[in-house]
Design an enzyme around this catalytic site. Sequence first.
Site, mmCIF file in Angstrom:
data_model
loop_
_atom_site.group_PDB
_atom_site.id
_atom_site.type_symbol
_atom_site.label_atom_id
_atom_site.label_comp_id
_atom_site.label_asym_id
_atom_site.label_seq_id
_atom_site.Cartn_x
_atom_site.Cartn_y
_atom_site.Cartn_z
ATOM 1 N N HIS A 55 45.839 28.435 28.496
ATOM 2 C CA HIS A 55 46.467 27.453 29.371
ATOM 3 C C HIS A 55 45.443 26.445 29.850
ATOM 4 O O HIS A 55 44.237 26.639 29.729
ATOM 5 C CB HIS A 55 47.141 28.144 30.566
ATOM 6 C CG HIS A 55 46.197 28.886 31.456
ATOM 7 N ND1 HIS A 55 45.739 30.148 31.178
ATOM 8 C CD2 HIS A 55 45.594 28.534 32.633
ATOM 9 C CE1 HIS A 55 44.928 30.555 32.133
ATOM 10 N NE2 HIS A 55 44.814 29.587 33.025
ATOM 11 N N ARG A 98 45.951 32.272 42.749
ATOM 12 C CA ARG A 98 46.123 33.139 41.580
ATOM 13 C C ARG A 98 45.787 34.570 41.935
ATOM 14 O O ARG A 98 44.770 34.846 42.583
ATOM 15 C CB ARG A 98 45.218 32.664 40.439
ATOM 16 C CG ARG A 98 45.519 33.336 39.098
ATOM 17 C CD ARG A 98 44.583 32.833 38.021
ATOM 18 N NE ARG A 98 43.275 33.484 38.086
ATOM 19 C CZ ARG A 98 42.156 32.978 37.574
ATOM 20 N NH1 ARG A 98 42.169 31.795 36.987
ATOM 21 N NH2 ARG A 98 41.012 33.641 37.667
ATOM 22 N N ASP A 138 41.830 33.202 31.189
ATOM 23 C CA ASP A 138 41.036 33.426 32.393
ATOM 24 C C ASP A 138 39.986 34.516 32.215
ATOM 25 O O ASP A 138 40.271 35.600 31.686
ATOM 26 C CB ASP A 138 41.947 33.801 33.567
ATOM 27 C CG ASP A 138 42.833 32.649 33.987
ATOM 28 O OD1 ASP A 138 42.358 31.498 33.979
ATOM 29 O OD2 ASP A 138 44.010 32.891 34.331
ATOM 30 N N HIS A 185 41.857 27.650 28.003
ATOM 31 C CA HIS A 185 41.117 28.882 28.272
ATOM 32 C C HIS A 185 42.080 30.044 28.518
ATOM 33 O O HIS A 185 43.264 29.856 28.808
ATOM 34 C CB HIS A 185 40.194 28.721 29.488
ATOM 35 C CG HIS A 185 40.921 28.467 30.778
ATOM 36 N ND1 HIS A 185 41.499 27.251 31.080
ATOM 37 C CD2 HIS A 185 41.171 29.267 31.850
ATOM 38 C CE1 HIS A 185 42.066 27.306 32.262
ATOM 39 N NE2 HIS A 185 41.890 28.526 32.753
#
Length: 383
Positions: A352, A368, A205, A203
């Site tokens: 990722h 994150r 993000d 994906h």
Amino acid sequence: MAPSAVETATVTEAPVADLKLHSTYNNAEARALRGLFRGSYDKETEAGNKEFPAAKYQNYLPTWNHEQKYPPLEPFEHYDHGKDADPSYPDLLPSGITQVVDLTPSIGTEVRGIQLSKLSKAGKDQLALLVAKRKVVAFREQDFADLSIQEALDFGGYFGRHHIHPTSGSPEGYPEIHLVHRGAGDHSIDNFFASRITSVVWHSDVSYEKQPPGTTFLYVFDQPTTGGDTIFANAVEAYNRLSPLLQERLHGLKAVHSGIEQAEGSRSRGGVVRREPVFNAHPIVRTHPVTGEKAIFVNPSFTREIVGLKKEESDALLKFLYDHLARGADFQARVKWEPGTVVVWDNRVTQHSALVDWQSGERRHLARITPQAEQPFETPFKA
């Protein structure tokens, strides 16, 4: 100063009302992947009151506040500081001080000897450029986790407006932080593997946002002794590997990215939905505003259909692109986590996936920071 290698083009957008989302409400992949994400944890275990050591950073343990409600995101003008960077990186990679190792020829670099938290404005500009070019960079031996949460956010805010995730856990009082947390002793992944063969979830993000993220930061607090790595794919090189005929055909096509399943999945397990879900159409081939590179911008986690194609046509073309990115081991890199690591990547030109491959019950805990960037755009095809 690095020049901007971008030639802009006017693209007509499909009105949101015209996007049919013909696969959004019946997406088996999205439903199955809900089993990978946890909306709770054993507080006694994370406090160290059971057989496992306590979480090292208690201030970063996840909370889910149902009172947090936010309106739809408003457009904003994003400026990519990589445009101002010295491409010799004198402030980021000073000669004789830093150790720099490329993980693969096309993607991934590891850096030691510089503290991100101490970077000047020029160093931050160079960071944005380096990450745009190398796609993902792992900085080792960092003090980032020991900063106050606000200091970490202040650093990340230089690169764009903070994104508040609609469903994830966050530290109490800091919804701008997206937490990745699998608590000690958590073996729920066994239920997932009872019906699935892999934990890989490629994906980019929150690609469903009107302005998805750009330069993105992930820093670690606790990790398994071995396992729990993160893999990255270079979506620029994936585009470059296609034949010119297919590259040209992809130009002008848009795909719909949806956050509906993610929100409904959270609701179904009693989780938070801080903001009502959205879906947006983005170019399948997007252009980076600093490097001018073109990248494939679809992913199986959030992309649902190609605008204007029938379902079978859309599904076939998307499956080809997903498989191409997933199988491209020769344009991928694997980052192994170690204490003090901060991984920085550019969500515009990479995909990722975390790897849930350890069975020891050890904790995996990361945070994150997700600055948003420009609305994806494409530039004219050039053979």
